[in-house]
Design a protein around this motif. Structure first.
Motif, PDB file in Angstrom:
ATOM      1  N   TYR A  71       6.630   5.474 -12.076  1.00 27.71           N
ATOM      2  CA  TYR A  71       7.496   4.547 -11.368  1.00 27.71           C
ATOM      3  C   TYR A  71       6.720   3.277 -11.008  1.00 27.71           C
ATOM      4  CZ  TYR A  71      10.278   8.779 -10.523  1.00 27.71           C
ATOM      5  OH  TYR A  71      11.009   9.939 -10.664  1.00 27.71           O
ATOM      6  N   THR A  72       7.462   2.194 -10.804  1.00 25.56           N
ATOM      7  CA  THR A  72       6.901   0.973 -10.217  1.00 25.56           C
ATOM      8  C   THR A  72       7.658   0.686  -8.936  1.00 25.56           C
ATOM      9  OG1 THR A  72       6.299   0.059 -12.379  1.00 25.56           O
ATOM     10  CG2 THR A  72       6.420  -1.477 -10.532  1.00 25.56           C
ATOM     11  N   ALA A  73       6.971   0.790  -7.807  1.00 23.46           N
ATOM     12  CA  ALA A  73       7.569   0.489  -6.499  1.00 23.46           C
ATOM     13  C   ALA A  73       7.298  -0.973  -6.148  1.00 23.46           C
ATOM     14  CB  ALA A  73       6.983   1.404  -5.429  1.00 23.46           C
ATOM     15  N   ARG A  74       8.297  -1.642  -5.560  1.00 24.80           N
ATOM     16  CA  ARG A  74       8.168  -3.065  -5.230  1.00 24.80           C
ATOM     17  C   ARG A  74       8.643  -3.323  -3.801  1.00 24.80           C
ATOM     18  NH1 ARG A  74       9.727  -3.132 -10.671  1.00 24.80           N
ATOM     19  NH2 ARG A  74       8.381  -4.423 -12.005  1.00 24.80           N
ATOM     20  N   VAL A  75       8.044  -4.332  -3.190  1.00 26.22           N
ATOM     21  CA  VAL A  75       8.537  -4.808  -1.903  1.00 26.22           C
ATOM     22  C   VAL A  75       8.643  -6.325  -1.973  1.00 26.22           C
ATOM     23  CG1 VAL A  75       6.227  -5.007  -0.862  1.00 26.22           C
ATOM     24  CG2 VAL A  75       8.257  -4.753   0.606  1.00 26.22           C
ATOM     25  N   LYS A  76       9.724  -6.841  -1.414  1.00 24.12           N
ATOM     26  CA  LYS A  76       9.897  -8.291  -1.283  1.00 24.12           C
ATOM     27  C   LYS A  76       9.944  -8.613   0.212  1.00 24.12           C
ATOM     28  CE  LYS A  76      12.813 -10.509  -3.886  1.00 24.12           C
ATOM     29  NZ  LYS A  76      14.128 -11.016  -4.411  1.00 24.12           N
ATOM     30  N   LEU A 100       3.398  -1.644  -6.939  1.00 28.33           N
ATOM     31  CA  LEU A 100       2.425  -0.587  -7.195  1.00 28.33           C
ATOM     32  C   LEU A 100       2.955   0.335  -8.286  1.00 28.33           C
ATOM     33  CD1 LEU A 100       1.155   0.728  -3.723  1.00 28.33           C
ATOM     34  CD2 LEU A 100      -0.227  -0.340  -5.510  1.00 28.33           C
ATOM     35  N   ALA A 101       2.060   0.753  -9.190  1.00 29.65           N
ATOM     36  CA  ALA A 101       2.424   1.748 -10.197  1.00 29.65           C
ATOM     37  C   ALA A 101       2.165   3.139  -9.628  1.00 29.65           C
ATOM     38  CB  ALA A 101       1.611   1.531 -11.463  1.00 29.65           C
ATOM     39  N   LEU A 102       3.118   4.029  -9.798  1.00 28.72           N
ATOM     40  CA  LEU A 102       3.014   5.408  -9.327  1.00 28.72           C
ATOM     41  C   LEU A 102       3.018   6.358 -10.517  1.00 28.72           C
ATOM     42  CD1 LEU A 102       5.676   5.284  -6.459  1.00 28.72           C
ATOM     43  CD2 LEU A 102       3.231   4.775  -6.289  1.00 28.72           C
ATOM     44  N   HIS A 103       2.139   7.337 -10.484  1.00 26.86           N
ATOM     45  CA  HIS A 103       2.073   8.343 -11.546  1.00 26.86           C
ATOM     46  C   HIS A 103       2.308   9.705 -10.902  1.00 26.86           C
ATOM     47  CE1 HIS A 103       1.009  10.280 -15.252  1.00 26.86           C
ATOM     48  NE2 HIS A 103      -0.098  10.827 -14.781  1.00 26.86           N
ATOM     49  N   LEU A 104       3.525  10.226 -11.041  1.00 28.89           N
ATOM     50  CA  LEU A 104       3.914  11.490 -10.442  1.00 28.89           C
ATOM     51  C   LEU A 104       4.180  12.504 -11.547  1.00 28.89           C
ATOM     52  CD1 LEU A 104       6.308  10.206  -7.625  1.00 28.89           C
ATOM     53  CD2 LEU A 104       3.816  10.509  -7.569  1.00 28.89           C
ATOM     54  N   VAL A 105       3.543  13.642 -11.460  1.00 30.73           N
ATOM     55  CA  VAL A 105       3.578  14.599 -12.560  1.00 30.73           C
ATOM     56  C   VAL A 105       4.081  15.956 -12.070  1.00 30.73           C
ATOM     57  CG1 VAL A 105       1.652  13.428 -13.676  1.00 30.73           C
ATOM     58  CG2 VAL A 105       1.207  15.406 -12.203  1.00 30.73           C
ATOM     59  N   PRO A 106       4.546  16.802 -12.997  1.00 31.33           N
ATOM     60  CA  PRO A 106       4.892  18.188 -12.628  1.00 31.33           C
ATOM     61  C   PRO A 106       3.623  19.014 -12.495  1.00 31.33           C
ATOM     62  CG  PRO A 106       5.212  17.857 -14.968  1.00 31.33           C
ATOM     63  CD  PRO A 106       4.829  16.512 -14.410  1.00 31.33           C
ATOM     64  N   ARG A 107       3.697  20.085 -11.738  1.00 31.80           N
ATOM     65  CA  ARG A 107       2.526  20.952 -11.605  1.00 31.80           C
ATOM     66  C   ARG A 107       2.221  21.683 -12.910  1.00 31.80           C
ATOM     67  NH1 ARG A 107       0.307  21.412  -6.736  1.00 31.80           N
ATOM     68  NH2 ARG A 107       1.469  20.553  -4.968  1.00 31.80           N
ATOM     69  N   ASN A 148       0.847  -1.188   0.000  1.00 33.73           N
ATOM     70  CA  ASN A 148       0.000   0.000   0.000  1.00 33.73           C
ATOM     71  C   ASN A 148       0.885   1.241   0.000  1.00 33.73           C
ATOM     72  OD1 ASN A 148      -2.378  -1.513   0.139  1.00 33.73           O
ATOM     73  ND2 ASN A 148      -2.291  -1.615   2.371  1.00 33.73           N
ATOM     74  N   ALA A 149       0.322   2.353  -0.458  1.00 29.21           N
ATOM     75  CA  ALA A 149       1.076   3.610  -0.481  1.00 29.21           C
ATOM     76  C   ALA A 149       0.173   4.754  -0.064  1.00 29.21           C
ATOM     77  CB  ALA A 149       1.635   3.866  -1.878  1.00 29.21           C
ATOM     78  N   SER A 150       0.767   5.788   0.507  1.00 28.88           N
ATOM     79  CA  SER A 150      -0.011   6.951   0.940  1.00 28.88           C
ATOM     80  C   SER A 150      -0.620   7.698  -0.238  1.00 28.88           C
ATOM     81  CB  SER A 150       0.869   7.893   1.761  1.00 28.88           C
ATOM     82  OG  SER A 150       2.028   8.274   1.034  1.00 28.88           O
ATOM     83  N   THR A 151      -0.033   7.565  -1.420  1.00 29.75           N
ATOM     84  CA  THR A 151      -0.598   8.114  -2.643  1.00 29.75           C
ATOM     85  C   THR A 151       0.034   7.389  -3.825  1.00 29.75           C
ATOM     86  OG1 THR A 151      -1.005  10.132  -3.931  1.00 29.75           O
ATOM     87  CG2 THR A 151       1.120   9.947  -2.822  1.00 29.75           C
ATOM     88  N   VAL A 152      -0.688   7.236  -4.900  1.00 30.22           N
ATOM     89  CA  VAL A 152      -0.123   6.634  -6.113  1.00 30.22           C
ATOM     90  C   VAL A 152      -0.175   7.607  -7.291  1.00 30.22           C
ATOM     91  CG1 VAL A 152      -0.650   4.267  -5.413  1.00 30.22           C
ATOM     92  CG2 VAL A 152      -2.333   5.555  -6.739  1.00 30.22           C
ATOM     93  N   GLU A 153      -0.855   8.755  -7.108  1.00 33.77           N
ATOM     94  CA  GLU A 153      -0.964   9.759  -8.169  1.00 33.77           C
ATOM     95  C   GLU A 153      -0.880  11.131  -7.524  1.00 33.77           C
ATOM     96  OE1 GLU A 153      -3.791   9.579 -11.797  1.00 33.77           O
ATOM     97  OE2 GLU A 153      -4.800  10.911 -10.359  1.00 33.77           O
ATOM     98  N   ASN A 154       0.166  11.901  -7.867  1.00 37.01           N
ATOM     99  CA  ASN A 154       0.366  13.169  -7.185  1.00 37.01           C
ATOM    100  C   ASN A 154       1.424  13.980  -7.925  1.00 37.01           C
ATOM    101  OD1 ASN A 154       0.183  15.125  -5.025  1.00 37.01           O
ATOM    102  ND2 ASN A 154      -0.388  13.406  -3.677  1.00 37.01           N
ATOM    103  N   PHE A 155       1.738  15.150  -7.347  1.00 35.78           N
ATOM    104  CA  PHE A 155       2.784  15.996  -7.907  1.00 35.78           C
ATOM    105  C   PHE A 155       4.132  15.668  -7.282  1.00 35.78           C
ATOM    106  CE2 PHE A 155      -1.107  18.623  -8.209  1.00 35.78           C
ATOM    107  CZ  PHE A 155      -1.138  18.800  -9.580  1.00 35.78           C
ATOM    108  N   ALA A 156       5.161  15.800  -8.097  1.00 35.56           N
ATOM    109  CA  ALA A 156       6.536  15.646  -7.597  1.00 35.56           C
ATOM    110  C   ALA A 156       7.180  17.027  -7.511  1.00 35.56           C
ATOM    111  CB  ALA A 156       7.328  14.749  -8.536  1.00 35.56           C
ATOM    112  N   PRO A 157       8.097  17.189  -6.517  1.00 39.84           N
ATOM    113  CA  PRO A 157       8.617  16.185  -5.568  1.00 39.84           C
ATOM    114  C   PRO A 157       7.607  15.874  -4.465  1.00 39.84           C
ATOM    115  CG  PRO A 157       9.588  18.325  -5.151  1.00 39.84           C
ATOM    116  CD  PRO A 157       8.782  18.483  -6.393  1.00 39.84           C
ATOM    117  N   ILE A 158       7.688  14.639  -3.945  1.00 43.38           N
ATOM    118  CA  ILE A 158       6.779  14.217  -2.892  1.00 43.38           C
ATOM    119  C   ILE A 158       7.390  13.047  -2.124  1.00 43.38           C
ATOM    120  CG2 ILE A 158       5.534  12.610  -4.397  1.00 43.38           C
ATOM    121  CD1 ILE A 158       2.992  13.334  -2.827  1.00 43.38           C
TER     122      ILE A 158
END
Length: 340
Positions: free
Chosen positions: A70-75, A87-94, A16-26
């Motif tokens: 990005y794709t974040a992974r945990v093992k 999880l796939a993350l979609h981080l965009v510029p403002r 799980n993640a606190s957000t998967v779609e947001n602005f960068a930096p974050i």
């Protein structure tokens, strides 16, 4: 019973993640959820941006400095067992950039070099509260633009003559080239034009705003249709549109159509337009407010020629405030300009 107990002991993990779609930096906090985990477990993190970490805790926070996908992974490792999740993350510029025809277009469209080649490309990647900024020049769209998220699409210089966005040619005439469908969506400081006689621009029932835009080119039925109670057309120029009504009745043959009592067109010049229709043709048909506008030098062809026509239930006091209607004609002949 034994089989049931074995299922309970099976090692599984969910990321799980606190957000998967947001602005960068974050900074994003990740949590690995595993019912069968214990103090002997370790968590191997891969954040997708080249950074990794190994912890004994099931949560970790990572700073993403740059916009990208990005794709974040945990093992999860427990003795000889290993399970993982991602999880796939979609981080965009403002602010996303658009440069017409750019051959180097690449997500995240954050510089002039990798700018999107058209608005539709940037709009697909944008998230709510994004600004899509268009560089000076011509941008040819390949598909109709329906803006159904709260983004601002604006010219970079603030001068609408510097940036021309040309609607997609061809297709269904019932499509809208420039279609707003979110109360916080807007087109600003752009020239919006069509190359063929399809419907040009609309504020759908969800709302939106055209501000400091030049809207021009042939249209089918309507140059701008304002359907929303909070829809606003302000400080625009609507020019050289030929509204060709070819059907019967309904909403056809109107240059500007304000369908709701709270829809508004303000501080706008409407000039050089012609409307060809039957008994129902008018430059503006309104139930909502027309204020501080100038409607001059337009021609309504055939029958029913009107500069302004009120919808049923509307009154002059409600609709028109501090506006000028002059030199509008029917087939080139001066005619009645306002119908109550």
């Amino acid at each position: 019973i034994g089989a049931f107990e074995a299922d309970l002991a099976k090692l599984e993990v969910k990321l799980n993640a606190s957000t998967v779609e947001n602005f960068a930096p974050i900074a994003i906090t990740f949590e690995a959820v595993a019912d069968a985990a214990d103090d002997t477990c370790t968590y191997e993190w891969d954040f997708g941006d080249g950074a990794t970490d190994t912890t004994a805790e099931s949560t970790v926070t990572h700073l993403y400095a740059l916009a990208s996908n990005y794709t974040a992974r945990v093992k999860l490792v427990k003795g000889t067992e290993e399970v993982e999740d991602s999880l796939a993350l979609h981080l965009v510029p403002r602010i996303m950039r658009v440069k017409g025809g750019n051959l180097n277009a690449a997500v995240p469209y954050d510089t002039v070099y990798n700018a999107a080649s058209n608005v539709a490309q940037a709009l697909e990647a944008a998230i709510p509260q994004c600004v899509i900024e268009v560089e000076p020049g011509l941008v040819n769209e390949k598909v109709a633009l329906r803006v159904d998220k709260s983004v601002t699409i604006r010219g970079r210089t603030g001068d609408p003559s510097d940036v021309v966005v040309s609607g997609a040619d061809g297709g269904n005439s019932y499509n809208w080239y420039f279609d707003l469908a979110d109360s916080k969506a807007s087109f600003e400081s752009l020239t919006l034009r069509s190359l063929s006689s399809h419907r040009l621009a609309r504020i759908d029932v969800q709302g939106g705003m055209f501000s400091n835009c030049v809207v021009t080119g042939p249209s089918y039925e309507i140059a701008i249709k304002n359907m929303a109670t909070n829809g606003l057309v302000t400080h625009c120029v609507i020019s050289n549109s030929y509204l060709d009504g070819i059907g019967g009745g309904g909403e056809a043959w109107k240059g500007i159509y304000i369908a709701t009592a709270k829809g508004r067109i303000s501080n706008t010049l409407i000039t050089g337009c012609s409307v060809s229709g039957n008994d129902n043709s008018a430059i503006i048909t309104a139930r909502g407010q027309v204020d501080h506008c100038t409607v001059v030098g337009n021609d309504v062809r055939r029958k029913g020629g009107l500069a302004l026509q009120f919808q049923p239930g509307a009154t002059a006091e409600e609709v028109v405030r501090d506006s000028i209607f002059a030199a509008n004609t029917v087939n080139g002949v001066p005619a009645l300009h306002i119908k109550l």
